[in-house]
Design an enzyme around this catalytic site. Structure first.
Site, PDB file in Angstrom:
ATOM      1  N   ASN A 150       5.400  -0.698   0.907  1.00 25.03           N
ATOM      2  CA  ASN A 150       4.727   0.411   1.603  1.00 25.03           C
ATOM      3  C   ASN A 150       5.126   0.536   3.072  1.00 25.03           C
ATOM      4  O   ASN A 150       5.258   1.639   3.592  1.00 25.03           O
ATOM      5  CB  ASN A 150       3.207   0.305   1.437  1.00 25.03           C
ATOM      6  CG  ASN A 150       2.637  -0.937   2.055  1.00 25.03           C
ATOM      7  OD1 ASN A 150       3.271  -1.994   2.043  1.00 25.03           O
ATOM      8  ND2 ASN A 150       1.458  -0.840   2.619  1.00 25.03           N
ATOM      9  N   GLU A 248      -1.532 -12.074   1.607  1.00 25.09           N
ATOM     10  CA  GLU A 248      -2.134 -10.835   2.129  1.00 25.09           C
ATOM     11  C   GLU A 248      -2.124  -9.839   0.987  1.00 25.09           C
ATOM     12  O   GLU A 248      -1.061  -9.357   0.595  1.00 25.09           O
ATOM     13  CB  GLU A 248      -1.298 -10.293   3.294  1.00 25.09           C
ATOM     14  CG  GLU A 248      -1.187 -11.222   4.485  1.00 25.09           C
ATOM     15  CD  GLU A 248      -2.510 -11.455   5.176  1.00 25.09           C
ATOM     16  OE1 GLU A 248      -3.404 -10.592   5.073  1.00 25.09           O
ATOM     17  OE2 GLU A 248      -2.661 -12.522   5.794  1.00 25.09           O
ATOM     18  N   CYS A 282      -2.376  -0.726   3.121  1.00 28.75           N
ATOM     19  CA  CYS A 282      -3.454  -1.581   2.608  1.00 28.75           C
ATOM     20  C   CYS A 282      -4.725  -1.401   3.440  1.00 28.75           C
ATOM     21  O   CYS A 282      -5.803  -1.783   3.007  1.00 28.75           O
ATOM     22  CB  CYS A 282      -3.004  -3.030   2.610  1.00 28.75           C
ATOM     23  SG  CYS A 282      -2.378  -3.550   4.208  1.00 28.75           S
ATOM     24  N   GLU A 461      -2.503 -13.766   9.254  1.00 31.17           N
ATOM     25  CA  GLU A 461      -1.257 -13.599   9.991  1.00 31.17           C
ATOM     26  C   GLU A 461      -1.602 -13.216  11.427  1.00 31.17           C
ATOM     27  O   GLU A 461      -2.766 -13.062  11.769  1.00 31.17           O
ATOM     28  CB  GLU A 461      -0.408 -12.506   9.324  1.00 31.17           C
ATOM     29  CG  GLU A 461      -0.043 -12.845   7.898  1.00 31.17           C
ATOM     30  CD  GLU A 461       0.938 -11.863   7.271  1.00 31.17           C
ATOM     31  OE1 GLU A 461       0.714 -10.641   7.376  1.00 31.17           O
ATOM     32  OE2 GLU A 461       1.927 -12.322   6.675  1.00 31.17           O
TER      33      GLU A 461
HETATM   34  P1  NDP Z   1       3.571  -6.207  -5.604  1.00 23.10           P
HETATM   35  O1  NDP Z   1       2.583  -7.308  -5.662  1.00 23.10           O
HETATM   36  O2  NDP Z   1       3.946  -5.529  -6.856  1.00 23.10           O
HETATM   37  O3  NDP Z   1       4.924  -6.713  -4.963  1.00 23.10           O
HETATM   38  C1  NDP Z   1       5.008  -7.361  -3.714  1.00 23.10           C
HETATM   39  C2  NDP Z   1       6.265  -8.200  -3.677  1.00 23.10           C
HETATM   40  O4  NDP Z   1       6.152  -9.270  -4.609  1.00 23.10           O
HETATM   41  C3  NDP Z   1       7.514  -7.430  -4.076  1.00 23.10           C
HETATM   42  O5  NDP Z   1       8.598  -7.884  -3.312  1.00 23.10           O
HETATM   43  C4  NDP Z   1       7.651  -7.793  -5.528  1.00 23.10           C
HETATM   44  O6  NDP Z   1       8.930  -7.599  -6.035  1.00 23.10           O
HETATM   45  C5  NDP Z   1       7.258  -9.260  -5.484  1.00 23.10           C
HETATM   46  N1  NDP Z   1       6.880  -9.844  -6.759  1.00 23.10           N
HETATM   47  C6  NDP Z   1       6.504  -9.220  -7.912  1.00 23.10           C
HETATM   48  N2  NDP Z   1       6.235 -10.120  -8.887  1.00 23.10           N
HETATM   49  C7  NDP Z   1       6.423 -11.351  -8.346  1.00 23.10           C
HETATM   50  C8  NDP Z   1       6.293 -12.685  -8.835  1.00 23.10           C
HETATM   51  N3  NDP Z   1       5.915 -12.945 -10.082  1.00 23.10           N
HETATM   52  N4  NDP Z   1       6.546 -13.706  -7.995  1.00 23.10           N
HETATM   53  C9  NDP Z   1       6.899 -13.465  -6.721  1.00 23.10           C
HETATM   54  N5  NDP Z   1       7.068 -12.226  -6.195  1.00 23.10           N
HETATM   55  C10 NDP Z   1       6.822 -11.175  -6.991  1.00 23.10           C
HETATM   56  O7  NDP Z   1       3.009  -5.201  -4.517  1.00 23.10           O
HETATM   57  P2  NDP Z   1       3.603  -3.785  -4.129  1.00 23.10           P
HETATM   58  O8  NDP Z   1       5.010  -3.927  -3.684  1.00 23.10           O
HETATM   59  O9  NDP Z   1       3.280  -2.835  -5.234  1.00 23.10           O
HETATM   60  O10 NDP Z   1       2.748  -3.431  -2.828  1.00 23.10           O
HETATM   61  C11 NDP Z   1       1.523  -2.813  -2.869  1.00 23.10           C
HETATM   62  C12 NDP Z   1       0.412  -3.834  -2.742  1.00 23.10           C
HETATM   63  O11 NDP Z   1       0.555  -4.562  -1.538  1.00 23.10           O
HETATM   64  C13 NDP Z   1      -0.954  -3.184  -2.656  1.00 23.10           C
HETATM   65  O12 NDP Z   1      -1.861  -3.895  -3.468  1.00 23.10           O
HETATM   66  C14 NDP Z   1      -1.333  -3.344  -1.191  1.00 23.10           C
HETATM   67  O13 NDP Z   1      -2.704  -3.354  -0.932  1.00 23.10           O
HETATM   68  C15 NDP Z   1      -0.696  -4.643  -0.869  1.00 23.10           C
HETATM   69  N6  NDP Z   1      -0.522  -4.767   0.575  1.00 23.10           N
HETATM   70  C16 NDP Z   1      -1.303  -5.651   1.267  1.00 23.10           C
HETATM   71  C17 NDP Z   1      -1.209  -5.746   2.641  1.00 23.10           C
HETATM   72  C18 NDP Z   1      -2.020  -6.738   3.416  1.00 23.10           C
HETATM   73  O14 NDP Z   1      -1.697  -6.979   4.574  1.00 23.10           O
HETATM   74  N7  NDP Z   1      -3.069  -7.319   2.869  1.00 23.10           N
HETATM   75  C19 NDP Z   1      -0.281  -4.873   3.394  1.00 23.10           C
HETATM   76  C20 NDP Z   1       0.492  -4.005   2.561  1.00 23.10           C
HETATM   77  C21 NDP Z   1       0.365  -3.950   1.200  1.00 23.10           C
HETATM   78  P3  NDP Z   1       9.238  -6.220  -6.813  1.00 23.10           P
HETATM   79  O15 NDP Z   1       9.124  -5.127  -5.841  1.00 23.10           O
HETATM   80  O16 NDP Z   1      10.589  -6.387  -7.326  1.00 23.10           O
HETATM   81  O17 NDP Z   1       8.208  -6.136  -7.907  1.00 23.10           O
END
Ligand code: NDP
Length: 480
Positions: A150, A248, A282, A461
């Site tokens: 995002n 996070e 988020c 963080e």
């Molecule tokens: P995901 O959890 O789908 O993916 C996050 C990252 O993890 C990506 O790089 C993804 O790779 C990777 N990933 C996926 N599966 C695994 C695994 N089994 N082991 C290790 N890494 C893995 O999240 P999104 O990318 O869809 O992001 C949106 C989410 O992030 C929302 O829920 C949002 O709220 C949260 N978010 C939280 C924030 C915070 O500060 N708390 C800030 C911003 C977003 P790939 O893309 O290839 O699947």
């Protein structure tokens, strides 16, 4: 077609598999570049490079390490326009937003931690005339950093910069959905003279590359930002290996509006906190609770402002909302809008996909959507949608709105609008979230702790919290 490469040991290289994944421009719905389909072999190679670089990097004088990070920050600023355009094309976000927020913040992340580390200190505990304890805070080794799509470069660098500043080497994975600015960062790090192996960037699917990072025995700490389900999976595999974890995760943030607020400021900011980045932050406030005496004034004013928001080509300055990140994500958002209808909600505005004319006619866009008439406990109000969708709910008193605000499994951020100072303190103290914004939103000081409670994550963080996470404390007790 452009092929993105991994950045390992200072070199830009193809993945071990030789395979690539399609990378889409979500505003036009077309593939425009190819992403390495890396796997555990690439992560093994990156870890070896990081381990090799670690002794020299961790022993480098702090001001020299800081100088390297400042050089990267300067490169980012010098390439601001190029990076912003790449981010907008890759993610679908408006170009003006990438230019004014995402890329400047990525530069600030490096700059902030380059200077923070020079002021970072540890404690001493004297035991009168018997002994003295002092705490060493050493870098740990190879840090794994995994980030979402995002705010691609913004969140990627928010992890990498403190990890490097603290003296660790890094193996990082950007989201496979938005890899482009991480790929450009690799080039900028080479140009900036960052020593080989200090930062390694490996592209590919979470299931392969992310999982290889989480399970690698020589990566003792992981900083992850992403969805709650993925965070739980990482914790499941990493906790038995006793890895240090910072997670996070998702949010479902309340935006609480009392009738005594500064109305105009609240209205303008609520528009932003609802729909910035197509609601894909988020920290967006997706559950809007309005004191009943204000509800009938707020609703038409808010709807009028929402209807003025232009959804369209992210490269046009006039577009307030761009494309959502992918076709799958558009479907997810639209399925939640359908669910809201099934749950008895009334769609007051939006509620459908948007098809802009011209080059974006096949892109994935969603109209800013406002829904009312839903119970606070229904799925629409409980689950993270992560799109331009908000619900409106009236409330009568503080106790009621607190029960709504705290009544989800999430606890990332809360927004509160009131000019009544005792009330602001009272409610801020009782909100179950890691962050509370009173009469503002996204006002960020990088020194403050950042993170959530409950299903929104573990750890913090920002500022000293990040530097503490990326170092291991060791107590040395010396008897006199
Ligand atoms: P995901 O959890 O789908 O993916 C996050 C990252 O993890 C990506 O790089 C993804 O790779 C990777 N990933 C996926 N599966 C695994 C695994 N089994 N082991 C290790 N890494 C893995 O999240 P999104 O990318 O869809 O992001 C949106 C989410 O992030 C929302 O829920 C949002 O709220 C949260 N978010 C939280 C924030 C915070 O500060 N708390 C800030 C911003 C977003 P790939 O893309 O290839 O699947």
């Amino acid at each position: 077609m452009e092929k993105i490469r991994n950045y390992i040991d200072g070199n830009l290289i193809a993945p071990a598999s030789g395979d690539y994944i399609d990378n889409y421009n979500p505003a036009v719905g077309e593939v425009y570049s190819l992403i390495p389909d890396s796997d555990s072999r690439d992560i093994d190679q990156a870890v070896i490079a990081a381990q090799k670089a670690f002794p020299a990097w961790s022993r480098l004088a702090i001001n020299e390490r800081a100088a390297h990070l400042l050089a990267v920050s300067e490169k980012i600023l010098a390439n601001l326009d190029r990076l912003a355009l790449a981010e907008s094309i890759d993610n679908g976000k408006p170009l003006w937003l990438a230019k004014s927020v995402d890329i400047p913040r990525a530069a600030s992340n490096f700059q902030f931690f380059a200077t923070a580390i020079q002021h970072f200190a540890s404690e001493a505990h004297p035991m009168s005339d018997q002994a003295i304890n002092y705490t060493l805070r050493n870098p740990i080794g190879v840090a794994g950093c995994i980030s979402p799509w995002n705010l691609p470069l913004y969140l990627f660098t928010w992890k990498i910069a403190p990890a490097l500043a603290a003296g660790n080497c890094v193996v990082a994975k950007p989201s496979e959905i938005t890899p482009m600015t991480a790929a450009l960062l690799s080039e900028l790090c080479i140009e900036a003279g960052l020593p080989p192996g200090v930062l390694n960037i490996v592209h590919g699917y979470g299931q392969k590359v992310g999982a290889a990072i989480s399970t690698h025995p020589d990566i003792p700490l992981i900083s992850f930002t992403g969805g709650t389900r993925t965070g739980a999976e990482i914790a499941r595999v990493a906790a038995p290996m006793f890895k240090k974890l910072s997670l996070e995760l998702g949010g479902k943030n309340p935006n609480i509006i009392f009738a005594d607020c500064n109305y105009e400021e609240m209205l303008t900011t609520t528009l932003r906190s609802s729909f910035s980045n197509q609601g894909q932050i988020c920290l967006c406030g997706s559950r809007i609770y309005i004191e009943r005496s204000l509800y009938e004034r707020f609703k038409p004013d808010f709807l009028a402002a929402v209807q003025k928001l232009t959804v369209g080509d992210p490269l046009e300055d006039s577009s307030r909302l761009g494309a959502v990140v992918s076709e799958a994500h558009q479907e997810k958002i639209l399925s939640y809008i359908a669910l809201a209808r099934e749950e008895g909600g009334t769609i007051l505005s939006g509620g459908e996909a948007v098809t802009p004319a011209g080059r974006c006619k096949n892109g994935w866009f969603v109209a800013p959507t406002v829904i009312e008439g839903l119970s606070p406990s229904c799925r629409t109000n409980q689950e993270e949608i992560f799109g331009p969708v908000v619900t409106l709910t009236p409330f009568d008193d503080e106790a009621e709105v607190l029960s709504y605000a705290n009544g989800t499994p999430y606890g990332l951020a809360s927004i509160l609008w009131t000019e009544n100072l005792p009330r602001a303190h009272r409610i801020a103290g009782q909100l179950k979230s890691g962050i509370v914004w009173v009469n503002c939103w996204m006002l960020r000081d990088l020194r403050t702790p950042f993170g959530g409670v409950k299903n929104s994550g573990v750890g913090r963080e920002g500022g000293w919290e990040a530097l503490r996470f990326f170092t291991e404390p060791k107590n040395v007790c010396i008897k006199f």
